[in-house]
Design an enzyme around this catalytic site. Structure first.
Site, PDB file in Angstrom:
ATOM      1  N   PRO A  97     -10.795  21.863  -8.889  1.00  0.00           N
ATOM      2  CA  PRO A  97     -10.955  23.133  -8.258  1.00  0.00           C
ATOM      3  C   PRO A  97      -9.789  23.580  -7.795  1.00  0.00           C
ATOM      4  CG  PRO A  97     -12.472  21.270  -7.154  1.00  0.00           C
ATOM      5  CD  PRO A  97     -11.616  20.675  -8.373  1.00  0.00           C
ATOM      6  N   GLY A  98      -9.568  24.983  -7.959  1.00  0.00           N
ATOM      7  CA  GLY A  98      -8.251  25.585  -7.500  1.00  0.00           C
ATOM      8  C   GLY A  98      -7.195  25.649  -8.706  1.00  0.00           C
ATOM      9  N   THR A 126     -10.719  30.707 -13.399  1.00  0.00           N
ATOM     10  CA  THR A 126     -11.029  32.108 -13.230  1.00  0.00           C
ATOM     11  C   THR A 126     -10.032  33.191 -13.559  1.00  0.00           C
ATOM     12  OG1 THR A 126     -12.820  31.687 -11.537  1.00  0.00           O
ATOM     13  CG2 THR A 126     -12.365  33.807 -11.810  1.00  0.00           C
ATOM     14  N   GLU A 131       2.822   4.433  12.945  1.00  0.00           N
ATOM     15  CA  GLU A 131       3.540   5.275  12.021  1.00  0.00           C
ATOM     16  C   GLU A 131       4.908   4.707  11.422  1.00  0.00           C
ATOM     17  OE1 GLU A 131       2.004   7.463  10.606  1.00  0.00           O
ATOM     18  OE2 GLU A 131       0.285   7.518  12.260  1.00  0.00           O
ATOM     19  N   ASP A 136      -7.185   4.272   7.806  1.00  0.00           N
ATOM     20  CA  ASP A 136      -6.289   3.518   6.758  1.00  0.00           C
ATOM     21  C   ASP A 136      -7.275   2.376   6.125  1.00  0.00           C
ATOM     22  OD1 ASP A 136      -4.215   4.918   7.611  1.00  0.00           O
ATOM     23  OD2 ASP A 136      -3.558   3.635   9.217  1.00  0.00           O
TER      24      ASP A 136
END
Length: 720
Positions: free
Chosen positions: A288-289, A293, A509, A584
């Protein structure tokens, strides 16, 4: 007198219009003579005329059919005596005078005196009445006395006037001296009274019949147009909707395949003369994307032919046969406009394999597919109509649809690589003012896996961010922030974390980042942040410096260890677990299971693909039925648990070894909340952590050559 006043007002009004028209035309002529440029591009000087000042100007005549814009003329009129406003004021005064005169004459007319039939009898006996005019049920009485107001009385309609007066005592001699004129009643009220008993029922009945016929006609027209195609046509002459290959960046191989289609539509004789037949159908497959088209529209724009576009779902209705009728109508429209292109988007909605039972297969969908197959087979070699279709589910399409002679040319459109992403970004940045510090090469490097639609959204978000901050140009900082917004969502500035939550998020993090930097096959860390975005309380962005199409077992194992870095860090530092690692754990479980069941990376089960990709969307994931027994399922679960435990042990070993660096970087992250790659790697070197990169050793790639952190970090400092 009234006619004279009206004539005077009319002449005065037309005189004003003529004056206004002449003034406007004179001003336009003056503007043209003074403003029109000559052949050298300079303004013409004002031309002098020899007309004497005292010469009289000819009267202006209003051309037939000429319309005067009074509003614009009034604005252009100068103020002063004899101007537009004075003329308008005098006209208004004249109209008020006419109305006053008309009102005066109207008030002088008196209404007739209301009388009873008894009053009329007394006046007749007294010899005062000269004439009686009978109008239906009303008597209009006139008198011998001049200036006397006439009278009006009501009578009995069933009896004559003479009988009524005689019965009330009026003699024949008295009636002989009076002129009695009987007139038949006429006018709207008379006929309305006569026809009302018949007219109103007929009118009511006619309205009911009209509504019924109108409803029946609408239903009939709707039934007749129910099978018409709903395709939308893009005219090749419409420049606002025209798309060419210049507007499509990347997809070089796909464009090369489609250039033959363009050449055929432009020069069909070259192919037909040699006996060649152009492919009747082109199936474009991709995630997709990726621009399926857009490529189809570019083919139509390059060839300059009509482009008929329709979605596969628009063929399917609740009534059997409607879809097939719309297919026939669509192909007839295209044949009349040939050469032309028919584009069916999401053809998997109607082109699924027949008899598979997927997607709720029914007779209507299968009949529609049959009609498409028949129409494509029914083309003659010189029909000059190309069928293009797009799907991201090629594996569910009917085999008859993909056989030679129908959709026999398949074009696969992959996600853009680094150079293609840069070209796509340049296309979407054409109409956007950019600052000098914008480096699209860096943006392309930081967006691996982005589709063309993602990159378009990225540049649009950057423009929105710049406009929101009242800036006229887009900066590099806007583009970098928009990458994170497209990937993770907008910043949640209203989500204020407590000091403890912020500390836990920072350690979590940094645990991810530290394990990634210490493992040779993990992607380098680009950014660490504890600012909430979307559903994430914090995030660590790790992106490869070079695009890679293949992944190895070592990469997967390092990725699992890196993903478990936050989980292990929370256990080590806080001796507790939060809900932060939930996503995670899902990622780790899916990746480990794919290693065992799809890629044959298990030492116990060996090279066996236990789960295929049937019914799976390109770029997506769909659950499917298992094709193995309980024993194999147990072995899979054991292998998955083993891989996860190995990753967990690797993460714990590294975090234990570099715990001082973990604590130092986490404390710094709590202070600054966001840390770019340059600052993060500088802290790693300061704490004695060696950054490992297996690809640098294997291919001789230097990290500095592909490191965008300096430009990004520098830009951010400037913007702040």
């Amino acid at each position: 007198m009234l006619e004279a006043v009206e004539t005077l007002a009319s002449e005065r009004f037309f005189c004003i219009i003529a004056h206004m028209t002449k003034h406007q035309s004179d001003k336009q002529e003056k503007d043209v003579s003074t403003e029109a440029p000559n052949s050298d591009g300079q303004k013409r000087p004002e031309e002098k005329t020899d007309t004497p000042k005292d010469s009289k100007e000819p009267k202006t005549k209003i051309p037939k059919g000429h319309k005067v814009n009074l509003k614009s003329v009034g604005k252009n009129m100068p103020f002063g005596p004899g101007n537009f406003w004075n003329n308008m004021l005098s006209t208004v005064v004249l109209l008020i005078f006419v109305l006053a005169v008309f009102s005066y004459f109207s008030e002088t007319q008196t209404d007739p005196e209301e009388l009873t039939i008894t009053d009329v009898v007394q006046q007749v006996k007294a010899g005062e009445v000269s004439e009686i005019i009978v109008r239906g049920g009303t008597l209009e009485v006139s008198y011998f006395e001049e200036g006397r107001n006439p009278g009006e009385a009501k009578r009995e309609v069933d009896a004559s006037v003479t009988d009524s007066l005689t019965n009330l005592g009026v003699t024949g001699e008295e009636l002989a001296g009076i002129n009695i004129d009987v007139q038949r009643e006429t006018g709207f009220n008379y006929w309305l009274g006569v026809l009302a008993p018949f007219l109103f029922p007929l009118l009511f009945l006619g309205i009911i019949i009209w509504f019924l016929m109108r409803s029946a006609k609408g239903a009939g027209m709707q039934a007749l147009s129910f099978g018409n195609s709903k395709a939308r046509m893009i005219d090749p002459e419409d420049g606002s909707q025209k798309v060419t290959f210049k507007d499509v960046a990347g997809a070089k191989e796909a464009k090369q395949e489609l250039e033959e289609i363009v050449d055929f539509l432009k020069n069909p004789k070259k192919f037909l003369d040699i006996g060649a037949e152009i492919p009747k159908g082109v199936m474009m497959m991709g995630s997709p994307g990726t621009g399926k088209t857009l490529l189809a529209r570019a083919v139509a724009g390059e060839a300059g032919v009509p482009f008929f576009t329709i979605s596969g779902s628009e063929f399917v209705e609740m009534f059997v046969g409607v879809g097939a009728s719309r297919v026939r109508d669509l192909f007839n429209m295209a044949k009349k406009s040939a050469p032309a292109i028919i584009f069916i988007d999401e053809i998997d909605a109607v082109g699924r394999a027949r008899g598979s039972g997927t997607g709720g297969g029914n007779d209507e969908r299968e009949q529609t597919l049959n009609q498409i197959l028949v129409e494509m087979d029914g083309f003659e070699p010189n029909a000059k109509v190309i069928i293009m279709a797009a799907t991201n589910r090629p594996d569910v399409l009917d085999p008859a649809l993909l056989r030679p002679g129908r959709f026999d040319r398949r074009v696969t459109i992959d996600l853009p690589d680094r150079s293609d992403r840069e070209a796509i970004l340049k296309v979407h940045a054409r109409k956007k003012p950019l600052q000098e510090d914008v480096n699209l090469e860096i943006v392309a490097q930081r967006t691996p896996g982005f589709s063309g639609a993602d990159l378009s959204s990225l540049m649009n978000e950057a423009a929105i961010l710049a406009a929101r901050e009242e800036r006229k140009k887009i900066g590099q900082f806007d583009v970098i922030r928009s990458i994170e917004k497209v990937m993770l969502g907008p910043e949640r500035k209203s989500h204020v974390m407590s000091k403890y939550e912020k500390t836990v998020t920072a350690y979590h993090e940094v645990g991810h980042a530290l394990v990634a930097s210490a493992l040779p096959y993990a992607d380098p860390v680009q950014k660490i942040s504890i600012i909430s975005r979307g559903r994430a309380a914090g995030y660590t962005i790790k992106l490869p410096d070079q695009d890679r199409r293949m992944h190895t077992k070592k990469e997967f194992k390092d990725d699992i260890a890196m993903t478990l870095g936050g989980y292990v860090t929370e256990l080590m530092i806080f001796n507790d677990l939060s809900t932060g690692p939930s996503n995670d754990l899902q990622v780790v479980a899916n990746l480990a299971r794919d290693m065992v069941t799809k890629y044959g990376m298990s030492d116990v089960l060996g090279p066996v693909a236990l789960e295929g990709t049937g019914g799976r969307m390109i770029g997506g994931d769909v659950s499917e039925n298992r094709g193995y027994g309980a024993g194999v399922s147990k072995a899979i679960d054991e292998e998955v648990a083993k891989i996860i435990e190995e990753g967990k042990a690797t993460a714990r070993e590294l975090l234990t070894k570099y715990r001082p660096a973990l604590e130092a970087i986490s404390k710094r992250l709590v202070e600054v909340e966001t840390m770019e790659r340059e600052e993060y790697e500088a802290l790693l070197k300061q704490e004695g952590v060696e950054i490992k990169d297996a690809y640098e050793e294997m291919y001789g790639e230097k990290r500095e050559a592909a490191d965008p952190s300096k430009a990004v970090a520098g830009t951010k400092v400037v913007e702040k």
